[in-house]
Design a protein around this motif. Structure first.
Motif, PDB file in Angstrom:
ATOM      1  N   LYS A  25     -20.608  -8.233   3.876  1.00 63.45           N
ATOM      2  CA  LYS A  25     -20.189  -9.437   3.721  1.00 63.45           C
ATOM      3  C   LYS A  25     -18.797  -9.656   4.009  1.00 63.45           C
ATOM      4  N   HIS A  26     -18.061  -8.857   3.614  1.00 61.21           N
ATOM      5  CA  HIS A  26     -16.271  -8.462   3.940  1.00 61.21           C
ATOM      6  C   HIS A  26     -16.301  -8.239   4.908  1.00 61.21           C
ATOM      7  N   LEU A  27     -17.091  -7.444   5.689  1.00 57.82           N
ATOM      8  CA  LEU A  27     -16.698  -7.273   7.224  1.00 57.82           C
ATOM      9  C   LEU A  27     -16.848  -8.604   8.155  1.00 57.82           C
ATOM     10  N   ARG A  28     -17.672  -9.129   7.520  1.00 64.06           N
ATOM     11  CA  ARG A  28     -18.377 -10.470   8.029  1.00 64.06           C
ATOM     12  C   ARG A  28     -17.333 -11.700   7.739  1.00 64.06           C
ATOM     13  N   ASP A  29     -17.044 -11.398   6.440  1.00 61.15           N
ATOM     14  CA  ASP A  29     -16.774 -13.054   6.214  1.00 61.15           C
ATOM     15  C   ASP A  29     -15.054 -13.539   6.116  1.00 61.15           C
ATOM     16  N   ASP A  30     -14.570 -11.585   5.720  1.00 62.25           N
ATOM     17  CA  ASP A  30     -13.282 -11.489   5.412  1.00 62.25           C
ATOM     18  C   ASP A  30     -12.210 -12.092   6.248  1.00 62.25           C
ATOM     19  N   LYS A  31     -11.284 -12.882   6.240  1.00 60.66           N
ATOM     20  CA  LYS A  31      -9.871 -13.590   6.253  1.00 60.66           C
ATOM     21  C   LYS A  31      -9.287 -12.073   7.349  1.00 60.66           C
ATOM     22  N   ASP A  32      -9.376 -11.867   6.260  1.00 57.15           N
ATOM     23  CA  ASP A  32      -7.851 -10.936   6.032  1.00 57.15           C
ATOM     24  C   ASP A  32      -8.383  -9.513   7.114  1.00 57.15           C
ATOM     25  N   PRO A  33      -7.979  -9.127   8.579  1.00 60.09           N
ATOM     26  CA  PRO A  33      -8.482  -7.778   9.100  1.00 60.09           C
ATOM     27  C   PRO A  33      -7.908  -6.209   8.144  1.00 60.09           C
ATOM     28  N   TYR A  34      -7.786  -6.460   7.326  1.00 55.88           N
ATOM     29  CA  TYR A  34      -7.324  -5.268   6.906  1.00 55.88           C
ATOM     30  C   TYR A  34      -8.139  -5.338   5.872  1.00 55.88           C
ATOM     31  N   VAL A  35      -9.050  -6.057   5.387  1.00 52.75           N
ATOM     32  CA  VAL A  35      -9.255  -6.000   4.764  1.00 52.75           C
ATOM     33  C   VAL A  35     -10.931  -5.529   5.110  1.00 52.75           C
ATOM     34  N   ARG A  36     -10.818  -6.292   6.687  1.00 54.66           N
ATOM     35  CA  ARG A  36     -12.579  -6.155   7.253  1.00 54.66           C
ATOM     36  C   ARG A  36     -12.261  -4.842   7.619  1.00 54.66           C
ATOM     37  N   SER A  37     -11.296  -4.181   8.144  1.00 55.17           N
ATOM     38  CA  SER A  37     -11.717  -2.712   8.654  1.00 55.17           C
ATOM     39  C   SER A  37     -11.835  -2.138   7.162  1.00 55.17           C
ATOM     40  N   ALA A  38     -11.745  -2.166   5.743  1.00 52.00           N
ATOM     41  CA  ALA A  38     -12.021  -1.385   5.372  1.00 52.00           C
ATOM     42  C   ALA A  38     -13.275  -1.251   5.114  1.00 52.00           C
ATOM     43  N   MET A  44       1.005  -1.446   0.066  1.00 47.78           N
ATOM     44  CA  MET A  44       0.038   0.054  -0.116  1.00 47.78           C
ATOM     45  C   MET A  44       0.567   1.372  -0.459  1.00 47.78           C
ATOM     46  N   ILE A  45       2.025   1.285   0.777  1.00 48.01           N
ATOM     47  CA  ILE A  45       2.695   2.065   0.881  1.00 48.01           C
ATOM     48  C   ILE A  45       3.261   2.709  -1.078  1.00 48.01           C
ATOM     49  N   ALA A  46       4.179   1.193  -1.191  1.00 46.94           N
ATOM     50  CA  ALA A  46       4.708   1.897  -2.402  1.00 46.94           C
ATOM     51  C   ALA A  46       3.395   1.813  -3.191  1.00 46.94           C
ATOM     52  N   ALA A  47       2.390   1.701  -3.387  1.00 47.15           N
ATOM     53  CA  ALA A  47       1.541   2.312  -4.432  1.00 47.15           C
ATOM     54  C   ALA A  47       0.679   3.349  -3.920  1.00 47.15           C
ATOM     55  N   GLU A  65      -5.320  -8.035  -5.728  1.00 45.73           N
ATOM     56  CA  GLU A  65      -4.162  -8.133  -5.202  1.00 45.73           C
ATOM     57  C   GLU A  65      -5.000  -7.629  -3.441  1.00 45.73           C
ATOM     58  N   GLY A  66      -4.883  -7.867  -2.184  1.00 40.71           N
ATOM     59  CA  GLY A  66      -5.733  -7.412  -0.868  1.00 40.71           C
ATOM     60  C   GLY A  66      -5.609  -6.185  -0.962  1.00 40.71           C
ATOM     61  N   GLY A  67      -4.514  -5.242  -0.692  1.00 37.50           N
ATOM     62  CA  GLY A  67      -4.304  -3.784  -0.469  1.00 37.50           C
ATOM     63  C   GLY A  67      -5.879  -3.538  -2.258  1.00 37.50           C
ATOM     64  N   ASN A  68      -5.776  -3.793  -2.909  1.00 40.30           N
ATOM     65  CA  ASN A  68      -6.994  -3.218  -3.853  1.00 40.30           C
ATOM     66  C   ASN A  68      -8.740  -3.091  -3.795  1.00 40.30           C
ATOM     67  N   ILE A  69      -8.162  -4.987  -2.734  1.00 42.50           N
ATOM     68  CA  ILE A  69      -9.086  -4.625  -2.794  1.00 42.50           C
ATOM     69  C   ILE A  69     -10.139  -4.021  -1.563  1.00 42.50           C
ATOM     70  N   ALA A  70      -9.382  -3.788  -0.420  1.00 41.75           N
ATOM     71  CA  ALA A  70      -9.135  -3.111   0.629  1.00 41.75           C
ATOM     72  C   ALA A  70      -9.935  -1.157  -0.059  1.00 41.75           C
ATOM     73  N   ALA A  71      -9.093  -1.409  -0.569  1.00 41.27           N
ATOM     74  CA  ALA A  71      -9.192   0.432  -1.305  1.00 41.27           C
ATOM     75  C   ALA A  71     -10.210   0.192  -1.949  1.00 41.27           C
ATOM     76  N   ALA A  72     -10.827  -0.357  -2.480  1.00 40.64           N
ATOM     77  CA  ALA A  72     -12.477  -0.757  -3.234  1.00 40.64           C
ATOM     78  C   ALA A  72     -13.672  -0.487  -1.878  1.00 40.64           C
ATOM     79  N   LEU A  73     -13.056  -1.061  -1.488  1.00 50.31           N
ATOM     80  CA  LEU A  73     -13.996  -1.565  -0.383  1.00 50.31           C
ATOM     81  C   LEU A  73     -14.073  -0.011   0.191  1.00 50.31           C
TER      82      LEU A  73
END
Lengths: 718, 118
Positions: free
Chosen positions: A194-207, A12-15, A169-177
């Motif tokens: 759905k992503h808040l409830r089911d996603d395994k990645d805490p970063y994506v869930r936070s997004a 994410m930082i690099a992006a 990429e996970g970072g893109n998924i989070a950014a899209a959310l």
């Protein structure tokens, strides 16, 4: 999506940095992405005009507006710097859109997408939607981020496809959310849930959580409470923390149980504190027992403070009963913290407890008790404090004097003057205490310390805001001239003070500094001088500044045109309005601050009808910015446009309105916001108004009291 | 200067004060809307003692503004150490919607003491 959290963040930082790294070279236009603060950035010595740029880049820059294909085949070496492109404003959108669509250099495509986001023009949406299908993840990421900055419901489908890509990429998924969250589109809610409830990645869930939070204004309150509960009950520390912040805004009693659980069980001190803070905000008495039970276990001052304030609202008696035990606790640290908190609570009921603490063997406890008595809403502590005004312990003595000064509503200036300021004359070891006294007396406009405060400002020992009121109120003839000399020595923070004092000859000096700034290519120095020239209003400067209306640097042109408009030069009006419409959206807050400087009735009368027209326009960033200027000029009328924006169906509009209302420095704004809150029937708007008022109160009191009496350091943060 | 710890404490204190802010009395009807400029306004200067609690001034405002005939409550800075006692304010209101006597009575119901100033 399986990336580790560390790798994801690195990506994410690099992006985020990549576009900047490849595009920002030497720029003739200053980049004010971060607002006014960047004006002091080191742009001195940089070219102020395109004449100094390398030939190829200059050619590209000059063709940007005329030729929308010019960036298709441009290379990184030929690409103009981002600030220079932004300087041309929204007219560059067609060329940048073609760059995103047709350039083969992925880094340049990402850079162009980033610029389109900053410009905020919806004409860029088709190009950005197409870029979501780019092969390169960086390009997709830049497009997602740009779409977040230019929210539009037409982006729903393209963004939701990002979520469906198996290789994303996970970072893109989070950014899209995050981007989906600001669309204010109900179709986004199930995806986010759905992503808040089911996603395994805490970063994506936070997004996903952030996205839902941004969408709350179009959700049923019960659904908002449900997702907050889900986050509070989750096993993710980031989610729990974020949800505690949200809980304090929503203030739903249904959230008490999960918040109490966090207070008891969370290993993270910040999350625990935020949970207690939220319990206080919710104000539901069902939390009282848990808070009282928790109180004796608290060893940390900030938690004690938060519990005290929560309990004060829920059950004040319960707090004082508990405090009785704590102020006599065997650990001095707890007695020390309790004494401090009793002062912060300010209730007279604290006095008997603090009186007892004055006999404490520990000097720190005693000191806190003395200071705390000065904060109580009762005069009954005066007699207790008088015993310490000649105490041999200097710290205790000073604390007592300042406490008495506070209780007298700053009327006992003689006490501070004689016992601290005068008593420590010619004692270098007490220089700091003497300065504190001078600043405290300056707040009461005591003329005996004015000269010292002026010197203190000159020596940079005091900040401008600490002495501003005293110097404005001073009748000493030397002060205006000395303040002007201070300003000349590169002290832009005293610009408003010079403008208020209007020293003789200041206009000549300001114009001289502006000319020197132009010659030396010192953009921040020049625009600061132009602002001062505008404050001083000298007709003789018109001929000097008129040529700047055609300057190619948009920021310089803006400051010159506002200064000229203030003096009645109507030719500047058209420049102001044209530049406002062409400005990148992320520079509109700067334009609002600049236009808010216009105090002259004639200029406001000319410009206001044009601003009102723009309030009605469909470009919501421009509309809300125009409303913010109206708020600064005529808050009684301007507030309604911003209240409408706060209740908008568009998240971006609501957030912009909140930002401008928070920043408004007009003294009437708080009154108008209280009136609005009192009459507001829309729950999400009430929540937002409550939050704005709280934040404004925090900012206002810290700026008012910071120049006042010194206090003992107390280590807590929320 | 030793102002940083002080500043920090002040900020945090205020955040905490926000935590005890009082719920407004929610007015019925639409959200805040301008009163037509053609409707005559009147002003009233009052001296007020408020309930001694954190956020006393705001609590009074939120209660009194619930009546839509009250256009503005402009407070003077506190003259005493307490923000809740011996306060002065100028109230702008629309007398055709709320006669002065009723306004005074309404405000008194939200204050410990309220006197009209000459």
């Amino acid at each position: 999506m399986k990336m580790s959290r560390f790798a994801m963040r690195a990506f994410m930082i690099a992006a985020c940095l990549t576009p900047t790294a490849f595009v920002v070279k030497s720029a003739f236009a200053d980049d004010d992405e971060s607002g006014d603060e960047s004006e002091s950035a080191a742009t001195q010595g940089e070219a102020m005009t395109s004449a100094d740029l390398p030939k190829k880049r200059r050619a590209v820059l000059e063709g940007l507006i005329k030729n929308d294909k010019i960036l298709i085949n441009v290379t990184a070496r030929e690409m103009p710097a981002s600030p220079d492109i932004l300087n041309l404003g929204r007219r560059t959108v067609p060329a940048l859109a073609r760059c995103v669509a047709d350039n083969v250099d992925n880094q340049l495509r990402a850079s162009c997408a980033n610029l389109l986001g900053r410009l905020g023009d919806k004409a860029a949406l088709p190009a950005l939607h197409s870029a979501l299908e780019a092969w390169d993840a960086h390009v997709r990421r830049a497009a997602i981020d740009a779409l977040r900055k230019v929210p539009d419901r037409s982006s729903f489908l393209p963004l939701s496809k990002i979520l469906e890509r198996e290789d994303e990429e996970g970072g893109n998924i989070a950014a899209a959310l995050d981007a989906l969250g600001v669309l204010s589109d109900k179709r986004a809610v199930p995806l986010l849930e759905k992503h808040l409830r089911d996603d395994k990645d805490p970063y994506v869930r936070s997004a996903a959580f952030r996205g839902l939070w941004k969408t709350r204004h179009i959700m049923a309150r019960s659904n908002v409470i449900a997702f907050l509960k889900l986050a509070l009950n989750s096993d993710s520390p980031d989610l729990m923390l974020a949800a505690t912040f949200s809980a304090s805004e929503v203030r739903a009693p249904e959230l008490v149980d999960p918040l109490v659980r966090i207070m008891k069980k969370s290993p993270d001190a910040r999350t625990k504190n935020r949970a207690v803070y939220a319990l206080g905000k919710i104000g539901d008495r069902s939390a009282t027992a848990a808070l009282v039970k928790h109180l004796p276990k608290v060893r940390e001052s900030r938690m004690l403070n938060n519990i005290a304030f929560a309990l004060e609202r829920l059950d004040s008696k319960a707090f004082f009963q508990a405090a009785e035990g704590l102020i006599t606790h065997q650990q001095a640290q707890i007695r020390f913290n309790t004494a401090f908190v009793l002062g912060d609570v300010r209730r007279p009921e604290g006095l008997p407890l603090l009186k007892g603490a004055l006999s404490d063997q520990n000097d720190g406890v005693k000191l806190n008790a003395v200071s705390a008595i000065g904060k109580l809403d009762t005069q009954d502590g005066v007699a207790l404090l008088e015993h310490y005004v000649d105490d041999s312990n200097a710290g205790l003595q000073q604390a007592a004097i300042y406490a008495l000064y506070a209780l007298s509503a700053m009327k006992r200036t003689d006490l501070v003057f004689k016992k601290i300021y005068d008593a420590h004359k010619d004692k270098p070891e007490f220089a700091s205490a003497r300065l504190d006294a001078a600043v405290a007396l300056g707040r009461a406009h005591d003329p005996r310390v004015t000269t010292d405060l002026m010197t203190c400002l000159e020596l940079r020992t005091c900040s401008a805001w600490q002495v501003d009121g005293a110097l404005r109120a001073s009748n000493l003839p030397e002060i205006p001239g000395r303040v002007l000399v201070t300003w000349v020595k590169d002290r832009p923070e005293v610009t408003d003070l010079v403008g208020a004092l209007k020293p003789q000859g200041a206009s000549t000096v300001a114009l001289g500094k502006a000319k020197a700034g132009l010659a030396l290519r010192d953009l921040p120095g020049t625009i600061n001088a132009l602002d001062l020239a505008g404050d001083l209003g000298d007709q003789s400067a018109l001929d000097v500044l008129r040529p700047l209306l055609g300057h190619e640097n948009a920021r310089l042109r803006a400051h010159a045109s506002v200064a000229l408009a203030r003096w009645g030069d109507t030719s500047a009006d058209a420049v102001i309005l044209r530049d406002l419409e062409n400005a990148p959206h992320d520079q509109l807050p700067h334009a609002v601050r600049l236009l808010s400087r216009v105090n002259e009735t004639a200029a406001r009368t000319r410009l206001l009808p044009e601003l009102v027209k723009r309030i009605a326009q469909s470009d919501r960033d421009l509309s809300v910015a125009a409303a913010a200027v109206q708020l600064a000029w005529d808050p009684d009328a301007g507030v309604f446009s911003l209240l409408n924006a706060l209740g908008s169906t568009e998240r971006r509009e609501r957030d912009l309105a909140e930002m401008y209302l928070r920043r408004s420095t007009h003294p009437k704004t708080t009154e108008l916001l209280r009136r609005a809150l009192s009459r507001e029937t829309r729950t999400p708007v009430r929540d937002q108004l409550r939050r704005i008022l709280d934040l404004r109160a925090a900012a206002e009191t810290s700026s008012h009291t910071a120049t006042g009496m010194p206090m003992q350091a107390h280590k807590y943060h929320r | 200067m030793k102002s940083y710890p002080f500043l920090m404490v002040s900020c945090l204190t205020l955040f905490a004060c926000g935590g005890v802010a009082v719920e407004p009395v929610v007015a019925e009807g639409p959200h805040d809307e301008p009163v037509p400029a053609t409707e005559p306004r009147a002003t009233l200067r009052v001296a007020v003692d408020l309930d001694r609690r954190t956020g006393c001034e705001e609590a009074f405002d939120l209660a009194v503004y619930a009546h839509r005939a009250v256009e503005r409550i402009a407070w003077e800075p506190p003259s005493a150490a307490s923000p809740c006692v011996a306060r002065s304010a100028t109230v702008t209101f629309v007398p055709s919607r709320l006669p002065q006597a009723e306004l005074i009575s309404f405000m008194r119901s939200h204050a410990r003491l309220l006197e009209v100033k000459p």
